[in-house]
Scaffold this active site. Structure first.
Site, mmCIF file in Angstrom:
data_model
loop_
_atom_site.group_PDB
_atom_site.id
_atom_site.type_symbol
_atom_site.label_atom_id
_atom_site.label_comp_id
_atom_site.label_asym_id
_atom_site.label_seq_id
_atom_site.Cartn_x
_atom_site.Cartn_y
_atom_site.Cartn_z
ATOM 1 N N GLY A 231 -2.415 4.815 5.301
ATOM 2 C CA GLY A 231 -2.923 4.107 4.120
ATOM 3 C C GLY A 231 -1.913 3.190 3.458
ATOM 4 O O GLY A 231 -2.249 2.505 2.495
ATOM 5 N N GLU A 274 0.679 8.890 9.398
ATOM 6 C CA GLU A 274 -0.111 8.152 10.391
ATOM 7 C C GLU A 274 -0.373 6.719 9.946
ATOM 8 O O GLU A 274 -1.531 6.326 9.741
ATOM 9 C CB GLU A 274 -1.481 8.810 10.557
ATOM 10 N N CYS A 348 -23.788 -17.572 13.606
ATOM 11 C CA CYS A 348 -25.065 -17.946 13.000
ATOM 12 C C CYS A 348 -25.456 -17.070 11.812
ATOM 13 O O CYS A 348 -26.516 -16.441 11.836
ATOM 14 C CB CYS A 348 -26.130 -17.816 14.080
HETATM 15 N N1 LLP Z 1 -5.235 8.334 9.825
HETATM 16 C C1 LLP Z 1 -6.573 8.432 9.756
HETATM 17 C C2 LLP Z 1 -7.206 9.736 9.910
HETATM 18 C C3 LLP Z 1 -7.349 7.279 9.537
HETATM 19 O O1 LLP Z 1 -8.676 7.378 9.458
HETATM 20 C C4 LLP Z 1 -6.707 6.033 9.394
HETATM 21 C C5 LLP Z 1 -7.491 4.817 9.177
HETATM 22 C C6 LLP Z 1 -5.298 5.985 9.479
HETATM 23 C C7 LLP Z 1 -4.599 7.154 9.695
HETATM 24 C C8 LLP Z 1 -4.539 4.719 9.357
HETATM 25 O O2 LLP Z 1 -4.712 4.099 8.131
HETATM 26 P P1 LLP Z 1 -3.846 2.813 7.706
HETATM 27 O O3 LLP Z 1 -2.420 3.245 7.579
HETATM 28 O O4 LLP Z 1 -4.000 1.794 8.756
HETATM 29 O O5 LLP Z 1 -4.430 2.381 6.407
HETATM 30 N N2 LLP Z 1 -10.945 -1.308 9.020
HETATM 31 C C9 LLP Z 1 -10.346 -1.098 7.708
HETATM 32 C C10 LLP Z 1 -9.382 0.056 7.732
HETATM 33 C C11 LLP Z 1 -9.999 1.344 8.245
HETATM 34 C C12 LLP Z 1 -9.021 2.492 8.329
HETATM 35 C C13 LLP Z 1 -9.610 3.629 9.062
HETATM 36 N N3 LLP Z 1 -8.761 4.776 9.140
HETATM 37 C C14 LLP Z 1 -9.691 -2.381 7.253
HETATM 38 O O6 LLP Z 1 -9.736 -3.369 7.986
HETATM 39 O O7 LLP Z 1 -9.144 -2.464 6.162
#
Ligand code: LLP
Length: 419
Positions: A231, A274, A348
Protein backbone atom coordinates in the site's frame (compact mmCIF):
# COMPACT_ATOMS: atom_id res chain seq x y z
CA UNK A 1 15.54 21.53 -26.09
CA UNK A 2 12.39 21.60 -28.18
CA UNK A 3 10.24 19.52 -25.84
CA UNK A 4 7.33 21.47 -24.38
CA UNK A 5 7.56 19.38 -21.21
CA UNK A 6 10.19 16.86 -20.18
CA UNK A 7 11.72 18.23 -16.98
CA UNK A 8 10.85 15.25 -14.77
CA UNK A 9 12.29 12.50 -16.95
CA UNK A 10 15.36 14.67 -17.56
CA UNK A 11 15.83 15.17 -13.83
CA UNK A 12 15.94 11.40 -13.25
CA UNK A 13 17.65 10.63 -16.58
CA UNK A 14 14.84 8.21 -17.38
CA UNK A 15 15.77 7.78 -21.04
CA UNK A 16 19.52 7.47 -20.38
CA UNK A 17 20.30 9.75 -23.31
CA UNK A 18 17.84 8.18 -25.76
CA UNK A 19 14.99 10.07 -27.35
CA UNK A 20 11.43 8.83 -26.79
CA UNK A 21 10.72 9.17 -30.51
CA UNK A 22 13.59 6.76 -31.25
CA UNK A 23 12.03 4.20 -28.94
CA UNK A 24 8.69 4.51 -30.72
CA UNK A 25 10.42 4.18 -34.10
CA UNK A 26 12.15 1.02 -32.93
CA UNK A 27 9.25 -0.65 -31.11
CA UNK A 28 6.08 1.04 -32.32
CA UNK A 29 3.51 3.27 -30.63
CA UNK A 30 2.15 2.97 -27.96
CA UNK A 31 4.94 1.48 -25.88
CA UNK A 32 5.58 0.75 -22.21
CA UNK A 33 9.11 1.80 -21.25
CA UNK A 34 10.88 0.81 -18.03
CA UNK A 35 14.07 2.04 -16.45
CA UNK A 36 16.15 -0.60 -14.70
CA UNK A 37 18.12 1.84 -12.53
CA UNK A 38 14.89 3.30 -11.13
CA UNK A 39 13.49 -0.16 -10.44
CA UNK A 40 16.66 -1.12 -8.56
CA UNK A 41 16.60 2.14 -6.60
CA UNK A 42 13.06 1.50 -5.35
CA UNK A 43 13.89 -2.12 -4.48
CA UNK A 44 16.84 -0.95 -2.41
CA UNK A 45 14.81 1.71 -0.63
CA UNK A 46 12.22 -0.86 0.39
CA UNK A 47 14.78 -3.53 1.21
CA UNK A 48 16.58 -1.16 3.55
CA UNK A 49 13.31 0.39 4.67
CA UNK A 50 13.26 -1.05 8.18
CA UNK A 51 16.54 -1.37 10.00
CA UNK A 52 15.57 -4.82 11.26
CA UNK A 53 17.29 -7.96 10.02
CA UNK A 54 14.18 -10.12 10.15
CA UNK A 55 12.23 -8.01 7.68
CA UNK A 56 11.60 -9.60 4.31
CA UNK A 57 10.17 -7.59 1.42
CA UNK A 58 7.96 -9.61 -0.93
CA UNK A 59 7.26 -7.67 -4.11
CA UNK A 60 3.59 -7.92 -5.01
CA UNK A 61 3.67 -9.30 -8.52
CA UNK A 62 0.16 -8.13 -9.36
CA UNK A 63 1.58 -4.63 -9.86
CA UNK A 64 3.67 -5.78 -12.81
CA UNK A 65 4.49 -9.40 -13.52
CA UNK A 66 6.83 -9.11 -16.48
CA UNK A 67 9.43 -11.83 -15.71
CA UNK A 68 12.30 -9.63 -16.88
CA UNK A 69 11.36 -7.02 -14.29
CA UNK A 70 10.79 -9.75 -11.70
CA UNK A 71 14.29 -11.03 -12.41
CA UNK A 72 15.75 -7.62 -11.58
CA UNK A 73 13.69 -7.47 -8.40
CA UNK A 74 14.89 -10.94 -7.42
CA UNK A 75 18.50 -9.94 -8.03
CA UNK A 76 18.00 -7.16 -5.46
CA UNK A 77 17.22 -9.78 -2.81
CA UNK A 78 13.45 -9.34 -2.62
CA UNK A 79 11.04 -12.24 -2.44
CA UNK A 80 7.71 -12.15 -4.20
CA UNK A 81 4.02 -12.82 -3.67
CA UNK A 82 1.58 -14.42 -6.08
CA UNK A 83 -2.17 -14.54 -6.11
CA UNK A 84 -2.89 -16.74 -9.12
CA UNK A 85 -1.34 -19.65 -11.02
CA UNK A 86 -0.35 -17.14 -13.72
CA UNK A 87 1.62 -15.06 -11.23
CA UNK A 88 3.23 -18.23 -9.89
CA UNK A 89 4.31 -19.08 -13.41
CA UNK A 90 5.79 -15.63 -14.00
CA UNK A 91 7.61 -15.76 -10.64
CA UNK A 92 9.06 -19.17 -11.39
CA UNK A 93 10.06 -18.01 -14.87
CA UNK A 94 11.97 -15.14 -13.24
CA UNK A 95 13.91 -17.64 -11.15
CA UNK A 96 12.19 -17.27 -7.78
CA UNK A 97 12.39 -20.55 -5.85
CA UNK A 98 9.43 -22.07 -4.04
CA UNK A 99 10.86 -20.77 -0.75
CA UNK A 100 10.83 -17.20 -2.04
CA UNK A 101 7.14 -17.11 -3.00
CA UNK A 102 4.22 -16.31 -0.71
CA UNK A 103 0.82 -17.20 -2.11
CA UNK A 104 -1.78 -14.68 -0.93
CA UNK A 105 -5.03 -15.57 -2.63
CA UNK A 106 -8.71 -14.81 -2.49
CA UNK A 107 -11.66 -17.10 -3.31
CA UNK A 108 -10.02 -19.86 -5.29
CA UNK A 109 -10.76 -23.48 -6.20
CA UNK A 110 -9.29 -26.40 -4.24
CA UNK A 111 -7.09 -27.38 -7.20
CA UNK A 112 -5.49 -23.95 -7.04
CA UNK A 113 -4.87 -24.29 -3.30
CA UNK A 114 -3.14 -27.62 -3.91
CA UNK A 115 -0.98 -26.13 -6.66
CA UNK A 116 -0.13 -23.13 -4.48
CA UNK A 117 0.82 -25.39 -1.56
CA UNK A 118 3.19 -27.31 -3.83
CA UNK A 119 4.77 -24.25 -5.45
CA UNK A 120 5.06 -21.65 -2.72
CA UNK A 121 6.61 -21.31 0.70
CA UNK A 122 3.25 -20.76 2.35
CA UNK A 123 -0.34 -20.07 1.35
CA UNK A 124 -2.52 -17.42 2.94
CA UNK A 125 -6.25 -18.05 2.91
CA UNK A 126 -8.74 -15.36 3.68
CA UNK A 127 -11.92 -17.05 4.86
CA UNK A 128 -12.84 -19.89 7.17
CA UNK A 129 -14.39 -21.68 4.27
CA UNK A 130 -11.12 -21.49 2.28
CA UNK A 131 -9.25 -22.67 5.35
CA UNK A 132 -11.43 -25.79 5.31
CA UNK A 133 -10.66 -26.27 1.61
CA UNK A 134 -6.96 -25.80 2.25
CA UNK A 135 -7.09 -28.37 5.05
CA UNK A 136 -8.56 -30.87 2.60
CA UNK A 137 -6.16 -29.92 -0.21
CA UNK A 138 -2.98 -29.90 1.88
CA UNK A 139 -3.58 -31.61 5.23
CA UNK A 140 -0.75 -31.13 7.70
CA UNK A 141 0.71 -28.16 5.82
CA UNK A 142 1.68 -24.78 7.23
CA UNK A 143 -0.81 -22.04 6.48
CA UNK A 144 -1.31 -18.28 6.99
CA UNK A 145 -4.66 -16.64 7.51
CA UNK A 146 -5.52 -13.15 6.41
CA UNK A 147 -7.23 -11.10 9.09
CA UNK A 148 -9.30 -8.00 8.61
CA UNK A 149 -7.81 -5.49 11.05
CA UNK A 150 -10.86 -3.24 10.69
CA UNK A 151 -8.70 -0.34 9.47
CA UNK A 152 -8.45 0.39 5.76
CA UNK A 153 -6.62 2.92 3.58
CA UNK A 154 -6.23 3.62 -0.13
CA UNK A 155 -6.54 6.11 -2.97
CA UNK A 156 -10.06 5.00 -3.94
CA UNK A 157 -12.83 3.03 -2.28
CA UNK A 158 -12.29 0.27 -4.85
CA UNK A 159 -8.81 -0.47 -3.49
CA UNK A 160 -9.42 -0.23 0.27
CA UNK A 161 -9.12 -3.83 1.40
CA UNK A 162 -9.73 -3.78 5.13
CA UNK A 163 -12.44 -2.36 7.32
CA UNK A 164 -16.16 -2.90 7.22
CA UNK A 165 -16.80 -2.61 3.48
CA UNK A 166 -14.56 -5.20 1.94
CA UNK A 167 -14.65 -8.85 0.93
CA UNK A 168 -11.17 -9.45 2.34
CA UNK A 169 -9.90 -11.10 5.47
CA UNK A 170 -11.27 -13.03 8.42
CA UNK A 171 -13.00 -11.21 11.23
CA UNK A 172 -10.87 -11.31 14.39
CA UNK A 173 -13.97 -12.59 16.24
CA UNK A 174 -13.63 -15.78 14.19
CA UNK A 175 -10.15 -16.59 15.48
CA UNK A 176 -11.41 -19.48 17.67
CA UNK A 177 -12.75 -21.17 14.52
CA UNK A 178 -9.38 -20.72 12.81
CA UNK A 179 -7.79 -22.77 15.61
CA UNK A 180 -10.54 -25.34 15.43
CA UNK A 181 -10.26 -25.87 11.65
CA UNK A 182 -6.46 -26.02 11.81
CA UNK A 183 -6.61 -28.63 14.57
CA UNK A 184 -9.10 -30.72 12.63
CA UNK A 185 -6.88 -30.86 9.51
CA UNK A 186 -3.54 -30.96 11.29
CA UNK A 187 -2.69 -27.57 9.73
CA UNK A 188 0.07 -25.55 11.38
CA UNK A 189 -0.93 -21.93 11.62
CA UNK A 190 2.42 -20.34 10.83
CA UNK A 191 1.46 -16.82 9.87
CA UNK A 192 -0.98 -13.95 9.91
CA UNK A 193 -1.31 -11.35 7.22
CA UNK A 194 -3.34 -8.30 6.31
CA UNK A 195 -3.36 -5.56 3.68
CA UNK A 196 -5.07 -2.26 4.45
CA UNK A 197 -5.37 -1.17 0.82
CA UNK A 198 -3.42 0.42 -1.96
CA UNK A 199 -1.71 3.81 -1.93
CA UNK A 200 -1.41 5.65 1.32
CA UNK A 201 0.78 8.76 1.54
CA UNK A 202 0.30 9.22 5.29
CA UNK A 203 1.49 6.35 7.46
CA UNK A 204 -1.03 6.54 10.33
CA UNK A 205 -3.57 3.98 9.10
CA UNK A 206 -0.84 1.51 8.15
CA UNK A 207 0.76 1.82 11.58
CA UNK A 208 -2.55 1.58 13.43
CA UNK A 209 -3.44 -1.56 11.51
CA UNK A 210 0.06 -2.97 12.14
CA UNK A 211 -0.40 -2.41 15.89
CA UNK A 212 -3.74 -4.19 15.66
CA UNK A 213 -2.22 -7.20 13.88
CA UNK A 214 0.52 -7.42 16.51
CA UNK A 215 -2.05 -7.19 19.26
CA UNK A 216 -3.93 -10.12 17.71
CA UNK A 217 -0.71 -12.03 17.04
CA UNK A 218 0.05 -11.89 20.77
CA UNK A 219 -2.74 -14.44 21.22
CA UNK A 220 -1.08 -17.05 18.96
CA UNK A 221 1.92 -19.24 19.50
CA UNK A 222 4.33 -20.76 16.98
CA UNK A 223 3.99 -17.99 14.37
CA UNK A 224 6.80 -17.64 11.82
CA UNK A 225 5.39 -14.92 9.57
CA UNK A 226 3.69 -11.62 10.29
CA UNK A 227 2.80 -9.96 7.02
CA UNK A 228 1.57 -6.36 7.01
CA UNK A 229 0.78 -6.15 3.28
CA UNK A 230 1.62 -3.28 0.96
CA UNK A 231 0.00 0.00 0.00
CA UNK A 232 3.02 2.34 0.11
CA UNK A 233 2.14 5.27 -2.13
CA UNK A 234 4.09 7.20 -4.70
CA UNK A 235 3.55 10.83 -5.73
CA UNK A 236 1.71 10.80 -9.06
CA UNK A 237 1.54 14.60 -9.30
CA UNK A 238 5.14 15.05 -10.27
CA UNK A 239 4.76 18.47 -11.87
CA UNK A 240 2.84 19.85 -8.90
CA UNK A 241 5.75 18.82 -6.69
CA UNK A 242 3.72 16.32 -4.63
CA UNK A 243 5.70 15.18 -1.60
CA UNK A 244 7.00 11.63 -1.32
CA UNK A 245 5.91 9.26 1.40
CA UNK A 246 8.48 9.65 4.17
CA UNK A 247 9.72 6.11 3.91
CA UNK A 248 12.69 6.60 6.22
CA UNK A 249 10.65 7.77 9.19
CA UNK A 250 7.96 5.17 8.51
CA UNK A 251 10.75 2.58 8.47
CA UNK A 252 12.01 3.76 11.84
CA UNK A 253 8.49 3.68 13.30
CA UNK A 254 8.05 0.11 12.01
CA UNK A 255 11.44 -0.93 13.36
CA UNK A 256 10.50 0.35 16.83
CA UNK A 257 7.09 -1.26 16.70
CA UNK A 258 8.12 -4.63 15.26
CA UNK A 259 11.41 -4.84 17.16
CA UNK A 260 9.77 -3.99 20.50
CA UNK A 261 6.99 -6.49 19.92
CA UNK A 262 9.44 -9.25 18.92
CA UNK A 263 11.42 -8.81 22.15
CA UNK A 264 8.33 -8.69 24.31
CA UNK A 265 6.81 -11.77 22.69
CA UNK A 266 10.03 -13.72 22.15
CA UNK A 267 9.21 -13.78 18.41
CA UNK A 268 11.94 -15.08 16.16
CA UNK A 269 9.98 -15.25 12.91
CA UNK A 270 9.93 -12.92 9.90
CA UNK A 271 8.14 -9.63 9.41
CA UNK A 272 6.90 -9.31 5.83
CA UNK A 273 5.91 -6.35 3.67
CA UNK A 274 4.30 -6.71 0.25
CA UNK A 275 4.81 -3.49 -1.71
CA UNK A 276 3.87 -3.51 -5.38
CA UNK A 277 3.31 0.04 -6.56
CA UNK A 278 6.21 1.55 -4.61
CA UNK A 279 8.66 -0.75 -6.39
CA UNK A 280 7.33 -0.66 -9.93
CA UNK A 281 5.21 2.44 -10.61
CA UNK A 282 7.92 5.05 -11.09
CA UNK A 283 10.12 2.67 -13.05
CA UNK A 284 7.69 2.70 -15.99
CA UNK A 285 5.89 5.06 -18.30
CA UNK A 286 3.62 4.76 -21.30
CA UNK A 287 4.65 6.46 -24.54
CA UNK A 288 2.10 7.22 -27.21
CA UNK A 289 1.43 9.47 -30.16
CA UNK A 290 -1.04 12.27 -30.77
CA UNK A 291 -3.08 11.21 -33.78
CA UNK A 292 -5.46 14.20 -33.96
CA UNK A 293 -6.30 17.45 -32.21
CA UNK A 294 -9.80 18.88 -32.36
CA UNK A 295 -12.29 21.11 -30.60
CA UNK A 296 -15.70 19.87 -29.52
CA UNK A 297 -17.72 22.59 -27.84
CA UNK A 298 -15.44 24.39 -25.42
CA UNK A 299 -13.02 21.47 -25.12
CA UNK A 300 -9.75 20.98 -26.91
CA UNK A 301 -9.30 17.23 -27.41
CA UNK A 302 -5.87 15.76 -27.79
CA UNK A 303 -6.50 12.37 -29.38
CA UNK A 304 -3.95 9.63 -28.86
CA UNK A 305 -3.31 5.95 -29.43
CA UNK A 306 -3.41 5.34 -25.64
CA UNK A 307 -6.88 3.99 -24.90
CA UNK A 308 -8.17 2.81 -21.55
CA UNK A 309 -7.60 -0.74 -22.71
CA UNK A 310 -3.88 -0.20 -22.22
CA UNK A 311 -4.00 2.30 -19.31
CA UNK A 312 -7.19 1.62 -17.35
CA UNK A 313 -6.40 3.46 -14.11
CA UNK A 314 -7.89 6.89 -15.01
CA UNK A 315 -11.10 5.28 -16.25
CA UNK A 316 -11.35 2.87 -13.27
CA UNK A 317 -10.39 5.12 -10.39
CA UNK A 318 -10.16 8.64 -11.82
CA UNK A 319 -6.42 8.17 -11.29
CA UNK A 320 -3.95 10.87 -12.28
CA UNK A 321 -0.86 10.17 -14.37
CA UNK A 322 1.29 13.16 -15.14
CA UNK A 323 2.06 14.01 -18.75
CA UNK A 324 5.19 14.89 -20.66
CA UNK A 325 5.20 16.25 -24.19
CA UNK A 326 8.04 15.61 -26.59
CA UNK A 327 8.57 17.24 -29.95
CA UNK A 328 11.38 16.26 -32.24
CA UNK A 329 14.39 18.58 -32.04
CA UNK A 330 14.47 21.16 -34.80
CA UNK A 331 10.81 22.09 -34.55
CA UNK A 332 10.17 24.97 -32.24
CA UNK A 333 8.40 24.33 -28.98
CA UNK A 334 5.36 26.49 -28.65
CA UNK A 335 5.95 29.29 -26.17
CA UNK A 336 2.20 29.69 -25.76
CA UNK A 337 0.57 29.70 -22.36
CA UNK A 338 -0.81 26.53 -20.88
CA UNK A 339 -4.42 25.73 -21.63
CA UNK A 340 -6.81 23.05 -20.37
CA UNK A 341 -6.81 20.06 -22.72
CA UNK A 342 -8.61 16.74 -22.66
CA UNK A 343 -6.32 13.84 -23.48
CA UNK A 344 -8.24 10.89 -24.84
CA UNK A 345 -7.61 7.46 -26.34
CA UNK A 346 -8.82 5.47 -29.32
CA UNK A 347 -11.50 3.32 -27.67
CA UNK A 348 -15.18 3.49 -28.51
CA UNK A 349 -16.41 4.89 -25.19
CA UNK A 350 -16.88 8.46 -24.02
CA UNK A 351 -15.17 7.55 -20.76
CA UNK A 352 -11.94 6.85 -22.62
CA UNK A 353 -10.26 9.88 -21.06
CA UNK A 354 -6.79 10.08 -19.59
CA UNK A 355 -7.18 13.72 -18.54
CA UNK A 356 -10.31 15.85 -18.67
CA UNK A 357 -8.95 19.39 -18.50
CA UNK A 358 -5.30 19.32 -17.62
CA UNK A 359 -3.62 22.73 -18.16
CA UNK A 360 -0.65 21.94 -20.39
CA UNK A 361 1.35 23.63 -23.11
CA UNK A 362 -0.62 23.30 -26.37
CA UNK A 363 -0.21 19.79 -27.72
CA UNK A 364 0.03 19.24 -31.48
CA UNK A 365 -0.72 16.36 -33.78
CA UNK A 366 2.41 14.22 -34.09
CA UNK A 367 3.68 15.06 -30.59
CA UNK A 368 4.80 12.15 -28.49
CA UNK A 369 3.29 11.96 -25.00
CA UNK A 370 4.42 10.09 -21.92
CA UNK A 371 2.03 9.09 -19.15
CA UNK A 372 4.31 8.94 -16.14
CA UNK A 373 4.40 6.46 -13.26
CA UNK A 374 2.84 3.72 -15.34
CA UNK A 375 5.01 0.84 -14.16
CA UNK A 376 2.42 -0.56 -11.73
CA UNK A 377 -1.15 -1.67 -12.41
CA UNK A 378 -1.03 -0.46 -16.00
CA UNK A 379 0.28 -3.16 -18.31
CA UNK A 380 -0.83 -5.73 -15.73
CA UNK A 381 -4.43 -4.51 -16.07
CA UNK A 382 -4.35 -3.94 -19.85
CA UNK A 383 -6.77 -5.72 -22.15
CA UNK A 384 -7.39 -6.09 -25.85
CA UNK A 385 -10.80 -4.41 -25.69
CA UNK A 386 -12.01 -3.22 -29.10
CA UNK A 387 -9.64 -5.95 -30.36
CA UNK A 388 -6.71 -3.58 -30.01
CA UNK A 389 -3.61 -5.64 -29.24
CA UNK A 390 -1.60 -4.78 -26.15
CA UNK A 391 1.62 -2.78 -26.59
CA UNK A 392 5.22 -3.93 -26.34
CA UNK A 393 7.37 -3.37 -23.26
CA UNK A 394 10.97 -2.13 -23.49
CA UNK A 395 13.58 -1.87 -20.75
CA UNK A 396 16.31 0.76 -20.63
CA UNK A 397 19.40 -0.75 -19.01
CA UNK A 398 21.79 1.29 -16.86
CA UNK A 399 24.29 1.41 -19.75
CA UNK A 400 21.68 3.01 -22.03
CA UNK A 401 21.03 -0.13 -24.07
CA UNK A 402 17.43 -1.13 -24.65
CA UNK A 403 15.93 -4.59 -24.41
CA UNK A 404 12.53 -5.60 -25.67
CA UNK A 405 10.99 -7.44 -22.69
CA UNK A 406 7.60 -8.18 -24.21
CA UNK A 407 6.65 -8.20 -27.86
CA UNK A 408 3.68 -6.21 -29.08
CA UNK A 409 0.61 -8.40 -29.33
CA UNK A 410 -0.46 -8.78 -32.95
CA UNK A 411 -3.97 -8.86 -34.34
CA UNK A 412 -3.23 -12.44 -35.34
CA UNK A 413 -2.60 -13.24 -31.64
CA UNK A 414 -6.21 -12.25 -31.03
CA UNK A 415 -7.18 -15.36 -32.98
CA UNK A 416 -4.89 -17.67 -30.95
CA UNK A 417 -7.63 -19.02 -28.72
CA UNK A 418 -10.36 -19.22 -31.31
CA UNK A 419 -10.90 -22.90 -32.25
N1 LLP B 1 -0.70 -7.39 -0.83
C1 LLP B 1 -1.98 -7.65 -1.12
C2 LLP B 1 -2.67 -8.73 -0.42
C3 LLP B 1 -2.65 -6.90 -2.10
O1 LLP B 1 -3.93 -7.15 -2.38
C4 LLP B 1 -1.96 -5.86 -2.76
C5 LLP B 1 -2.63 -5.06 -3.79
C6 LLP B 1 -0.61 -5.62 -2.42
C7 LLP B 1 -0.02 -6.41 -1.46
C8 LLP B 1 0.20 -4.57 -3.08
O2 LLP B 1 -0.31 -3.30 -2.88
P1 LLP B 1 0.50 -1.99 -3.34
O3 LLP B 1 1.74 -1.90 -2.51
O4 LLP B 1 0.83 -2.13 -4.77
O5 LLP B 1 -0.44 -0.86 -3.09
N2 LLP B 1 -5.22 -1.64 -9.37
C9 LLP B 1 -5.13 -0.70 -8.26
C10 LLP B 1 -4.35 -1.28 -7.11
C11 LLP B 1 -4.90 -2.61 -6.63
C12 LLP B 1 -4.08 -3.23 -5.51
C13 LLP B 1 -4.51 -4.61 -5.26
N3 LLP B 1 -3.82 -5.25 -4.19
C14 LLP B 1 -4.53 0.59 -8.77
O6 LLP B 1 -4.21 0.68 -9.95
O7 LLP B 1 -4.38 1.56 -8.03
Amino acid sequence: MADPRSAYTQSVDFYAGLRPEELLCAYGSPLYVYNEAMLRLRCREMRDFIPLHRLKVCYSAKANANPHLLEIIRSEGLWVDAMSPGELLMNRRAGFSREEIFYVCNNVHSEELALAAAQSRIVSVDSLSQLEDFGLAAPGAEVMTRLNPGIGAGHHRKVITAGKETKFGINPEDIPQIHEICARHGLKLAGLNQHVGSLFMQPEAFLRAARRLLELAGGFSGLKYLDFGGGFGIPYRKYAGEARLDIASLGRACADLFGGWAVKNAYSGLFILEPGRYIAAEAGLLLGTVTAVKNNGPTRYVCTDMGFNILPRPMLYGAFHDVEIYRPAGESASGAAELPQAIVGNICESGDILHRDYPLPPIDKGDVLALLDAGAYCYSMASSYNQRPRPAEALIRPDGSVRLIRRRESVENLLDLIP
